[in-house]
Write a protein that holds these residues in place. Structure first.
Motif, PDB file in Angstrom:
ATOM      1  N   SER A  98     -11.636  16.583   2.668  1.00 49.55           N
ATOM      2  CA  SER A  98     -12.750  15.630   2.651  1.00 49.55           C
ATOM      3  C   SER A  98     -12.381  14.379   1.867  1.00 49.55           C
ATOM      4  O   SER A  98     -11.701  14.452   0.834  1.00 49.55           O
ATOM      5  CB  SER A  98     -13.993  16.271   2.024  1.00 49.55           C
ATOM      6  N   ALA A  99     -12.830  13.249   2.369  1.00 45.87           N
ATOM      7  CA  ALA A  99     -12.612  11.984   1.672  1.00 45.87           C
ATOM      8  C   ALA A  99     -13.643  11.823   0.558  1.00 45.87           C
ATOM      9  O   ALA A  99     -14.689  12.481   0.547  1.00 45.87           O
ATOM     10  CB  ALA A  99     -12.708  10.830   2.657  1.00 45.87           C
ATOM     11  N   ASP A 100     -13.361  10.940  -0.399  1.00 44.97           N
ATOM     12  CA  ASP A 100     -14.317  10.688  -1.475  1.00 44.97           C
ATOM     13  C   ASP A 100     -15.390   9.714  -0.982  1.00 44.97           C
ATOM     14  O   ASP A 100     -15.452   9.383   0.200  1.00 44.97           O
ATOM     15  CB  ASP A 100     -13.603  10.160  -2.724  1.00 44.97           C
ATOM     16  N   GLU A 101     -16.238   9.248  -1.900  1.00 40.43           N
ATOM     17  CA  GLU A 101     -17.368   8.384  -1.522  1.00 40.43           C
ATOM     18  C   GLU A 101     -16.909   7.081  -0.874  1.00 40.43           C
ATOM     19  O   GLU A 101     -17.608   6.510  -0.042  1.00 40.43           O
ATOM     20  CB  GLU A 101     -18.220   8.080  -2.760  1.00 40.43           C
ATOM     21  N   SER A 102     -15.724   6.625  -1.249  1.00 40.03           N
ATOM     22  CA  SER A 102     -15.216   5.369  -0.682  1.00 40.03           C
ATOM     23  C   SER A 102     -14.444   5.596   0.606  1.00 40.03           C
ATOM     24  O   SER A 102     -13.904   4.658   1.187  1.00 40.03           O
ATOM     25  CB  SER A 102     -14.325   4.654  -1.709  1.00 40.03           C
ATOM     26  N   GLY A 103     -14.399   6.848   1.047  1.00 43.63           N
ATOM     27  CA  GLY A 103     -13.708   7.149   2.300  1.00 43.63           C
ATOM     28  C   GLY A 103     -12.220   7.368   2.159  1.00 43.63           C
ATOM     29  O   GLY A 103     -11.503   7.412   3.157  1.00 43.63           O
ATOM     30  N   VAL A 104     -11.737   7.520   0.917  1.00 43.17           N
ATOM     31  CA  VAL A 104     -10.299   7.697   0.662  1.00 43.17           C
ATOM     32  C   VAL A 104      -9.986   9.173   0.479  1.00 43.17           C
ATOM     33  O   VAL A 104     -10.689   9.881  -0.250  1.00 43.17           O
ATOM     34  CB  VAL A 104      -9.864   6.901  -0.592  1.00 43.17           C
ATOM     35  N   PHE A 105      -8.929   9.647   1.137  1.00 49.70           N
ATOM     36  CA  PHE A 105      -8.513  11.040   0.980  1.00 49.70           C
ATOM     37  C   PHE A 105      -7.743  11.200  -0.334  1.00 49.70           C
ATOM     38  O   PHE A 105      -6.984  10.314  -0.734  1.00 49.70           O
ATOM     39  CB  PHE A 105      -7.623  11.472   2.145  1.00 49.70           C
ATOM     40  N   PRO A 106      -7.940  12.318  -1.003  1.00 50.09           N
ATOM     41  CA  PRO A 106      -7.236  12.522  -2.277  1.00 50.09           C
ATOM     42  C   PRO A 106      -5.762  12.808  -2.048  1.00 50.09           C
ATOM     43  O   PRO A 106      -5.362  13.324  -1.005  1.00 50.09           O
ATOM     44  CB  PRO A 106      -7.932  13.753  -2.858  1.00 50.09           C
ATOM     45  N   GLN A 107      -4.932  12.478  -3.028  1.00 50.77           N
ATOM     46  CA  GLN A 107      -3.521  12.851  -2.964  1.00 50.77           C
ATOM     47  C   GLN A 107      -3.417  14.345  -3.250  1.00 50.77           C
ATOM     48  O   GLN A 107      -4.059  14.859  -4.158  1.00 50.77           O
ATOM     49  CB  GLN A 107      -2.693  12.055  -3.970  1.00 50.77           C
ATOM     50  N   MET A 108      -2.601  15.051  -2.481  1.00 45.23           N
ATOM     51  CA  MET A 108      -2.456  16.500  -2.625  1.00 45.23           C
ATOM     52  C   MET A 108      -0.975  16.848  -2.581  1.00 45.23           C
ATOM     53  O   MET A 108      -0.180  16.149  -1.949  1.00 45.23           O
ATOM     54  CB  MET A 108      -3.209  17.232  -1.509  1.00 45.23           C
ATOM     55  N   ASN A 109      -0.612  17.945  -3.236  1.00 50.62           N
ATOM     56  CA  ASN A 109       0.783  18.361  -3.272  1.00 50.62           C
ATOM     57  C   ASN A 109       0.889  19.873  -3.084  1.00 50.62           C
ATOM     58  O   ASN A 109       0.554  20.644  -3.979  1.00 50.62           O
ATOM     59  CB  ASN A 109       1.435  17.944  -4.596  1.00 50.62           C
ATOM     60  N   ASN A 110       1.327  20.278  -1.895  1.00 46.45           N
ATOM     61  CA  ASN A 110       1.531  21.702  -1.575  1.00 46.45           C
ATOM     62  C   ASN A 110       0.298  22.559  -1.883  1.00 46.45           C
ATOM     63  O   ASN A 110       0.395  23.596  -2.543  1.00 46.45           O
ATOM     64  CB  ASN A 110       2.750  22.256  -2.327  1.00 46.45           C
ATOM     65  N   GLU A 111      -0.847  22.100  -1.431  1.00 48.22           N
ATOM     66  CA  GLU A 111      -2.084  22.852  -1.625  1.00 48.22           C
ATOM     67  C   GLU A 111      -2.456  23.585  -0.341  1.00 48.22           C
ATOM     68  O   GLU A 111      -2.143  23.136   0.763  1.00 48.22           O
ATOM     69  CB  GLU A 111      -3.213  21.920  -2.065  1.00 48.22           C
ATOM     70  N   GLU A 112      -3.129  24.731  -0.501  1.00 46.50           N
ATOM     71  CA  GLU A 112      -3.469  25.564   0.640  1.00 46.50           C
ATOM     72  C   GLU A 112      -4.832  25.166   1.200  1.00 46.50           C
ATOM     73  O   GLU A 112      -5.807  25.084   0.467  1.00 46.50           O
ATOM     74  CB  GLU A 112      -3.479  27.038   0.211  1.00 46.50           C
ATOM     75  N   VAL A 113      -4.875  24.908   2.508  1.00 48.55           N
ATOM     76  CA  VAL A 113      -6.127  24.518   3.161  1.00 48.55           C
ATOM     77  C   VAL A 113      -6.229  25.258   4.494  1.00 48.55           C
ATOM     78  O   VAL A 113      -5.281  25.886   4.957  1.00 48.55           O
ATOM     79  CB  VAL A 113      -6.190  23.000   3.422  1.00 48.55           C
ATOM     80  N   SER A 130       0.118  11.821   0.785  1.00 48.75           N
ATOM     81  CA  SER A 130       0.635  10.734  -0.051  1.00 48.75           C
ATOM     82  C   SER A 130       0.053   9.412   0.420  1.00 48.75           C
ATOM     83  O   SER A 130       0.004   9.141   1.624  1.00 48.75           O
ATOM     84  CB  SER A 130       2.165  10.675   0.033  1.00 48.75           C
ATOM     85  N   HIS A 131      -0.380   8.591  -0.541  1.00 47.34           N
ATOM     86  CA  HIS A 131      -0.865   7.244  -0.221  1.00 47.34           C
ATOM     87  C   HIS A 131       0.337   6.296  -0.156  1.00 47.34           C
ATOM     88  O   HIS A 131       1.283   6.442  -0.930  1.00 47.34           O
ATOM     89  CB  HIS A 131      -1.815   6.740  -1.304  1.00 47.34           C
ATOM     90  N   PHE A 132       0.294   5.328   0.741  1.00 47.74           N
ATOM     91  CA  PHE A 132       1.354   4.304   0.736  1.00 47.74           C
ATOM     92  C   PHE A 132       0.771   2.972   1.191  1.00 47.74           C
ATOM     93  O   PHE A 132      -0.180   2.909   1.967  1.00 47.74           O
ATOM     94  CB  PHE A 132       2.542   4.720   1.610  1.00 47.74           C
ATOM     95  N   VAL A 133       1.374   1.907   0.638  1.00 52.67           N
ATOM     96  CA  VAL A 133       0.941   0.546   0.953  1.00 52.67           C
ATOM     97  C   VAL A 133       2.178  -0.289   1.238  1.00 52.67           C
ATOM     98  O   VAL A 133       3.151  -0.260   0.485  1.00 52.67           O
ATOM     99  CB  VAL A 133       0.164  -0.089  -0.222  1.00 52.67           C
ATOM    100  N   SER A 134       2.173  -1.008   2.354  1.00 57.41           N
ATOM    101  CA  SER A 134       3.262  -1.938   2.675  1.00 57.41           C
ATOM    102  C   SER A 134       2.642  -3.293   3.003  1.00 57.41           C
ATOM    103  O   SER A 134       1.427  -3.471   2.931  1.00 57.41           O
ATOM    104  CB  SER A 134       4.077  -1.402   3.854  1.00 57.41           C
ATOM    105  N   ASN A 135       3.500  -4.243   3.367  1.00 60.10           N
ATOM    106  CA  ASN A 135       3.001  -5.587   3.650  1.00 60.10           C
ATOM    107  C   ASN A 135       2.049  -5.615   4.834  1.00 60.10           C
ATOM    108  O   ASN A 135       1.122  -6.424   4.882  1.00 60.10           O
ATOM    109  CB  ASN A 135       4.181  -6.536   3.913  1.00 60.10           C
ATOM    110  N   ASP A 136       2.327  -4.726   5.808  1.00 58.27           N
ATOM    111  CA  ASP A 136       1.520  -4.772   7.031  1.00 58.27           C
ATOM    112  C   ASP A 136       0.730  -3.495   7.303  1.00 58.27           C
ATOM    113  O   ASP A 136       0.129  -3.360   8.366  1.00 58.27           O
ATOM    114  CB  ASP A 136       2.431  -5.058   8.238  1.00 58.27           C
ATOM    115  N   PHE A 137       0.738  -2.538   6.339  1.00 53.15           N
ATOM    116  CA  PHE A 137      -0.001  -1.309   6.581  1.00 53.15           C
ATOM    117  C   PHE A 137      -0.433  -0.675   5.259  1.00 53.15           C
ATOM    118  O   PHE A 137       0.278  -0.730   4.258  1.00 53.15           O
ATOM    119  CB  PHE A 137       0.857  -0.316   7.372  1.00 53.15           C
TER     120      PHE A 137
END
Length: 322
Positions: A98-113, A130-137
């Motif tokens: 689930s995303a947070d109130e702002s619609g952003v998914f939390p960062q997770m590391n090897n968690e069971e879902v 993992s979140h990532f930011v580039s010049n065009d994305f």
């Protein structure tokens, strides 16, 4: 007087030519730098694409709102779907994140879902986001692995481990050189040694001296040839007492047929031999009872004859005239 204006004109033209050359050089350098950056970016994109395409785990790329923009071949294979089936769908429609109130998914590391296919059947997955930011994305990368088989194997391993731990028979595991790597609680109980004392040693520490060297040599030659060995053996406990047992040693082989370990199953026969001794004693007593019963029967028969004869004599004596 004409030379000075001419020199000035030549100087101005030379400066202009130099400035033009300098501008062209700077432009060429700028264009070359931009080309190098684009080329590097293209190479990086190709490398990233190759890595994603060759990965065994499912990889999704989504925008900052969690809508899928790309999926690698492993994801398409896992879901048995086309890329069009994913693009534009929210990650949360097939992964329980689930995303947070702002619609952003939390960062997770090897968690069971819990994840689910498009037919609504579910499976357990291990996920990293993992979140990532580039010049065009700007967005997320989702790494997902189906661990249903892993969990099943773990459950089977746990069940097998508990069965071994609770077995009444002694079980030990050695490497190919006979060095003990594992013993179960029954082995500790019967031998009197702790696992700490046994692991790293060899079963030879329990030799009783009741068997000659040829006995152990034949045992070792059998199992090192890849065949199981079965037989009765007498071992010595930590307190020095002896105990008889029925021993089975089986080789464990790898995929190439090479022996890597040996597993031994040992059943303590002390109680069985005591019961056998008592049974043999009971048989002896039964035989003795049968013998005594037969003698008593014969004695009774003889005594009956004697008693009868005495009776007849007494009768004859009574009937004799005075």
């Amino acid at each position: 007087s004409l030379i000075k204006p001419l020199k000035k004109d030549i100087l101005l033209k030379t400066i202009n030519i130099f400035l033009v050359i300098l501008l062209i050089t700077v432009s060429l350098v700028s264009i070359r730098a931009r080309f190098i950056r684009m080329n590097l970016k293209l190479k990086e994109s190709v490398i990233k694409s190759a890595i994603q395409d060759s990965a065994f785990e499912a990889i999704f790329t989504s925008d900052e709102k969690g809508y899928v923009t790309d999926a690698n071949p492993a994801a398409l294979k896992e879901w048995d779907a086309t890329i069009e089936s994913f693009v534009g769908k929210s990650v949360s429609t097939f992964i329980s994140v689930s995303a947070d109130e702002s619609g952003v998914f939390p960062q997770m590391n090897n968690e069971e879902v819990e994840a689910k296919y498009f037919d609504e059947t579910s499976f357990t997955a291990e996920i990293s986001i993992s979140h990532f930011v580039s010049n065009d994305f700007k967005g997320f990368t989702v790494f997902l692995r189906n661990i249903d088989e892993k969990k099943r194997l773990h459950a089977e391993h746990l069940k097998l481990s508990k069965a071994v731990e609770h077995a009444n028979e002694s079980i030990l595991l050695t490497n190919s050189h006979g060095i003990i790597e594992y013993v179960n609680p029954a082995f500790e109980r019967i031998s009197g040694y702790t696992a700490k004392e046994l692991i790293g040693n060899t079963p030879a520490m329990m030799k009783s001296g009741k068997h000659d060297e040829s006995f152990y040599r034949q045992l070792w030659e059998t199992i090192s040839s890849g065949y199981p060995w079965k037989g009765n053996i007498v071992d010595r406990r930590k307190d020095g007492s002896f105990f008889p047992s029925r021993l089975t040693i089986s080789p464990i082989k790898n995929e190439t047929g090479e022996v890597t370990h040996y597993v031994g199953f040992q059943e303590d026969l002390t109680e069985m031999e005591e019961l056998e001794r008592q049974f043999q004693q009971a048989q002896k007593m039964e035989a003795l009872g049968t013998l005594v019963g037969g003698i008593a029967h014969d004695f009774n028969n003889s005594l009956a004859g004697i008693t009868g004869n005495i009776y007849l004599v007494k009768k004859d004596v009574k009937n004799m005239p005075n």
